[in-house]
Design an enzyme around this catalytic site. Structure first.
Site, short mmCIF file in Angstrom:
data_model
loop_
_atom_site.label_atom_id
_atom_site.label_comp_id
_atom_site.label_asym_id
_atom_site.label_seq_id
_atom_site.Cartn_x
_atom_site.Cartn_y
_atom_site.Cartn_z
N THR A 74 0.94 0.19 6.64
CA THR A 74 1.00 -0.75 5.53
C THR A 74 1.16 -2.15 6.12
O THR A 74 1.62 -2.29 7.24
CB THR A 74 2.15 -0.40 4.57
OG1 THR A 74 2.15 -1.32 3.47
CG2 THR A 74 3.50 -0.45 5.26
N ARG A 125 -13.63 -8.41 0.96
CA ARG A 125 -12.74 -8.07 2.06
C ARG A 125 -12.26 -6.62 1.94
O ARG A 125 -11.89 -6.15 0.88
CB ARG A 125 -11.54 -9.02 2.04
CG ARG A 125 -10.50 -8.78 3.15
CD ARG A 125 -9.38 -7.88 2.69
NE ARG A 125 -8.30 -7.81 3.68
CZ ARG A 125 -7.29 -6.97 3.60
NH1 ARG A 125 -7.19 -6.12 2.59
NH2 ARG A 125 -6.34 -6.94 4.52
N VAL A 126 -12.27 -5.92 3.05
CA VAL A 126 -11.76 -4.54 3.09
C VAL A 126 -10.65 -4.50 4.14
O VAL A 126 -10.80 -5.07 5.22
CB VAL A 126 -12.90 -3.56 3.47
CG1 VAL A 126 -12.36 -2.17 3.76
CG2 VAL A 126 -13.94 -3.51 2.33
N ASP A 172 -7.29 -2.17 6.12
CA ASP A 172 -7.17 -1.01 7.00
C ASP A 172 -7.13 0.32 6.25
O ASP A 172 -7.48 1.36 6.80
CB ASP A 172 -5.88 -1.13 7.81
CG ASP A 172 -4.65 -1.17 6.89
OD1 ASP A 172 -4.62 -2.05 6.00
OD2 ASP A 172 -3.76 -0.31 7.01
N THR A 198 0.82 -1.21 0.00
CA THR A 198 0.00 0.00 0.00
C THR A 198 0.85 1.26 0.00
O THR A 198 1.88 1.30 0.68
CB THR A 198 -0.83 0.02 1.31
OG1 THR A 198 -1.67 -1.11 1.31
CG2 THR A 198 -1.62 1.30 1.47
N1 ASP Z 1 -2.83 -2.70 4.24
C1 ASP Z 1 -3.32 -3.27 3.01
C2 ASP Z 1 -4.49 -4.13 3.27
O1 ASP Z 1 -4.48 -4.89 4.22
C3 ASP Z 1 -2.34 -4.10 2.29
C4 ASP Z 1 -1.02 -3.55 2.04
O2 ASP Z 1 -0.47 -2.79 2.83
O3 ASP Z 1 -0.45 -3.91 1.01
O4 ASP Z 1 -5.40 -4.10 2.48
#
Ligand code: ASP
Length: 326
Positions: free
Chosen positions: A239, A216-217, A219, A188
């Protein structure tokens, strides 16, 4: 660890990479053990943060608006066709559908987000519209997509990018649904920034966990989990495995710890410690935090090695390896 990250880590990034231009004064200050303070300051997660920060820095210079900067900065990543973790070219869910999450927040408490949204090229701009032009904070799924269409925002054909399709086909050979032990595929972009007058803003955008359950969602679109900004204190973004971050309200926790007097570094470390305590099996999970306070100090910390972040300030720009708990 992805090859890209492994390469960077093994070659240039054992401490910090100084990019062409000037030697960052921040690094020389750190070497002498002094506290860095920068205003303006822009920080972003991972090495894709460098290009995003370049854009954000340019926008901040041109418009003076930190919210324009954090929006347009991460739009670079959303448009980057080589990026498999942000934007519509990202890896899909286990049904082969790409769904995006994004949030944006200003230091005065205004915020907006979108989640589980399909086909919208720039979810961060849609999140900003939710913040500025609706009485709501969060729009989800089809409602969010419809709002983007009403606004005339770019809507793309629903198809996976060639690289995502290839990766998905390979994953389907086993179709192992084991996100909980997966350190990979967390990339992210979270960006936090402060202008010269101390106004803060942040943005966060992702295609989320690869091969997640449909619906699914994570953070990233949840205010307080993936992003939190308060002009009185500072800003934080996250992230990594969203479920582990949501459980501790990670970004809000860091801002509140800073409010109680912790430095950004101390606050990130405390949040990771709590995340580790609250998430059994964390040994296989990556999560990381990035924070700044209103004085222009910054910090980062992750569960595992491999997390890095981009920093831009008046003295230069650098890509820095975060320390980690394990
Ligand atoms: N934090 C993000 C999620 O869980 C994933 C990521 O950081 O790549 O959707």
């Amino acid at each position: 660890m992805s090859n890209r990250r492994k390469f960077l880590k093994n070659t240039l990034l054992s401490s910090a990479l100084i990019l062409p231009g000037t030697m960052s004064p921040s690094l020389s200050l750190r070497a002498k053990g002094k506290k860095e303070k920068h205003k303006p300051l822009i920080l972003s997660t991972w090495n894709h943060g460098m290009a995003a920060n370049d854009k954000a820095w340019e926008v901040l210079g041109e418009t003076g608006s930190i919210v324009d900067a954090v929006e347009q900065g991460v739009m670079v990543t959303e448009s980057d066709l080589t990026n498999l973790s942000v934007g519509l070219q990202g890896l899909p869910d286990r049904e082969g559908i790409v769904t995006l999450d994004a949030s944006i927040m200003k230091g005065d408490g205004s915020c907006g987000s979108v989640c589980f949204v399909r086909q919208v090229k720039h979810p961060i701009s849609l999140a900003r519209k939710v913040m500025e032009d609706t009485p709501h904070v969060m729009l989800a799924g089809e409602g969010a997509r419809q709002y983007a269409m009403e606004l005339g925002m770019p809507i793309e054909k629903e198809e996976m990018s060639p690289a995502a399709k290839k990766a998905y086909e390979k994953w389907k050979e086993k179709s192992e649904y084991k996100p909980i032990i997966n350190i990979e595929n967390h990339d992210t972009i979270g960006m936090i920034g402060m202008d010269k007058d101390g106004n803060l803003a942040g943005s966060c955008t992702t295609s989320g966990l690869a091969y997640k359950m449909h619906g699914r969602v994570g953070d990233s679109p949840i205010i307080g989990a993936g992003l939190y900004v308060d002009n009185e204190v500072g800003a934080a973004t996250a992230t990594g495995l969203g479920e582990s971050i949501i459980k501790v309200c990670g970004s809000f926790l860091i801002v509140e710890l800073m409010r109680q007097g912790r430095t950004p570094q101390e606050a990130c470390e405390e949040a990771v410690k709590r995340l580790v305590r609250k998430n059994k099996g964390i040994e296989g999970i990556q999560a990381g935090f990035l924070a700044m306070n209103k004085d222009g100090e910054h910090g980062a910390y992750a569960v595992h090695p491999g997390f890095n972040y981009a920093m831009h300030h008046q003295g230069g720009k650098s890509l820095i390896d975060s320390k980690s708990k394990f």
